[in-house]
Design an enzyme around this catalytic site. Sequence first.
Site, mmCIF file in Angstrom:
data_model
loop_
_atom_site.group_PDB
_atom_site.id
_atom_site.type_symbol
_atom_site.label_atom_id
_atom_site.label_comp_id
_atom_site.label_asym_id
_atom_site.label_seq_id
_atom_site.Cartn_x
_atom_site.Cartn_y
_atom_site.Cartn_z
ATOM 1 N N TYR A 190 0.848 -1.183 0.000
ATOM 2 C CA TYR A 190 0.000 0.000 0.000
ATOM 3 C C TYR A 190 0.890 1.241 0.000
ATOM 4 O O TYR A 190 1.927 1.276 0.662
ATOM 5 C CB TYR A 190 -0.898 0.035 1.240
ATOM 6 C CG TYR A 190 -2.013 -0.986 1.234
ATOM 7 C CD1 TYR A 190 -3.268 -0.650 0.767
ATOM 8 C CD2 TYR A 190 -1.793 -2.272 1.702
ATOM 9 C CE1 TYR A 190 -4.309 -1.571 0.770
ATOM 10 C CE2 TYR A 190 -2.823 -3.209 1.705
ATOM 11 C CZ TYR A 190 -4.074 -2.857 1.237
ATOM 12 O OH TYR A 190 -5.081 -3.776 1.236
ATOM 13 N N HIS A 240 -6.128 2.013 -2.143
ATOM 14 C CA HIS A 240 -6.079 0.610 -2.528
ATOM 15 C C HIS A 240 -4.623 0.204 -2.787
ATOM 16 O O HIS A 240 -3.789 1.025 -3.168
ATOM 17 C CB HIS A 240 -6.904 0.375 -3.792
ATOM 18 C CG HIS A 240 -8.376 0.608 -3.607
ATOM 19 N ND1 HIS A 240 -9.222 -0.314 -3.036
ATOM 20 C CD2 HIS A 240 -9.161 1.676 -3.916
ATOM 21 C CE1 HIS A 240 -10.455 0.167 -2.996
ATOM 22 N NE2 HIS A 240 -10.449 1.372 -3.532
ATOM 23 N N LYS A 264 -3.827 -5.167 -10.006
ATOM 24 C CA LYS A 264 -2.539 -4.939 -9.354
ATOM 25 C C LYS A 264 -1.414 -5.136 -10.367
ATOM 26 O O LYS A 264 -1.526 -5.907 -11.321
ATOM 27 C CB LYS A 264 -2.321 -5.911 -8.178
ATOM 28 C CG LYS A 264 -3.416 -5.885 -7.123
ATOM 29 C CD LYS A 264 -3.412 -4.604 -6.345
ATOM 30 C CE LYS A 264 -4.445 -4.626 -5.229
ATOM 31 N NZ LYS A 264 -5.827 -4.539 -5.727
#
Length: 331
Positions: free
Chosen positions: A147, A155, A194
């Site tokens: 993070y 997020h 991601k």
Amino acid sequence: MDLSGPRWKKGKDGKDFLALAAANPMSVIVAELNASFISSKPVAILSGPGGGAILGVEPKQAVILNRAAFGHAVEIAAAQKHWFQLSPEEVFYLCHVLNCIRVESRDKKQMSDKQLWNHFRSMSESFPEMYKAYSHLRFKNWVILSYRHHPALVHSEFAVVVVPEGAAFGNRCGRMEVWSDLLCALRASGSVAKTLLVLTISSGSCELSSPDCLEQLVVHERTITRWIPQQRREQRSEASRDEANREELISKKESVEFNLWGVILGFSVLSSLLYAEERRWRGIRLITAAYVVGFIQQSTNPVIKFLREKFLSGLLAKTMIAMADYDCGKL
């Protein structure tokens, strides 16, 4: 997958938490935690097999610990302190790097850094490389797992894969060396928006028997994404679009300048050709007129002599002067 940057969460007012995070950088929060803990050095007690430790702190310290995103709160009935469950990596980081907590075994014996290292290694053989990856990211003020700031504000951006490399890691090496592993990791990280971050931990010739090896372990960072030509061609950033537009304008300007010079050059060549042709015919006429004038001037014929003296002398002289003075214009 087109990742344009961190995805900040939004508050009740609809505004994201970017400004709040910028006003409270993680480096400052960790420094506050260290200053708050360094004098009292709260005690963390080792948990059972596979766990880290449980840390009891005062209410004000609990607030800072939560802001720094270490561990997670544990509810204990009738407890005067606030308790946090810490992972093995968090325990060793707070004890070995920040030196702001003490760690005790379950029989209340204080543990040194080396004893703590050996304990966590006995619990998990992958602890050395996992802790090195954890401390590497924490030194850069990232909150694990990946993070940019506190998980309540933003997020996570990365899915992290730790790959040990070297004889010291034994049979734990070899991960991510085949295409199937890489493709599976890419697909899994892409499905949750991601970026895949691969941290390769190289041991060299060091031994993992003590925390001193951490200075010799080297971390190599690699971000891996899928290359999708269609997206790269159509979803360009504004900067790349501006650059492309600028290049297109320059190209058009150069093309116009080239065409202008081409027109000028064409007119110059045409004028030269027309001038040469005109000059050639003027020369022919001048030579012919000179021959005719000479013939008339030298003639002894009475008729030509009469015409020459009465009419032709003035006309022929004027014609010769006009032809010699002809202006072909400026090229």
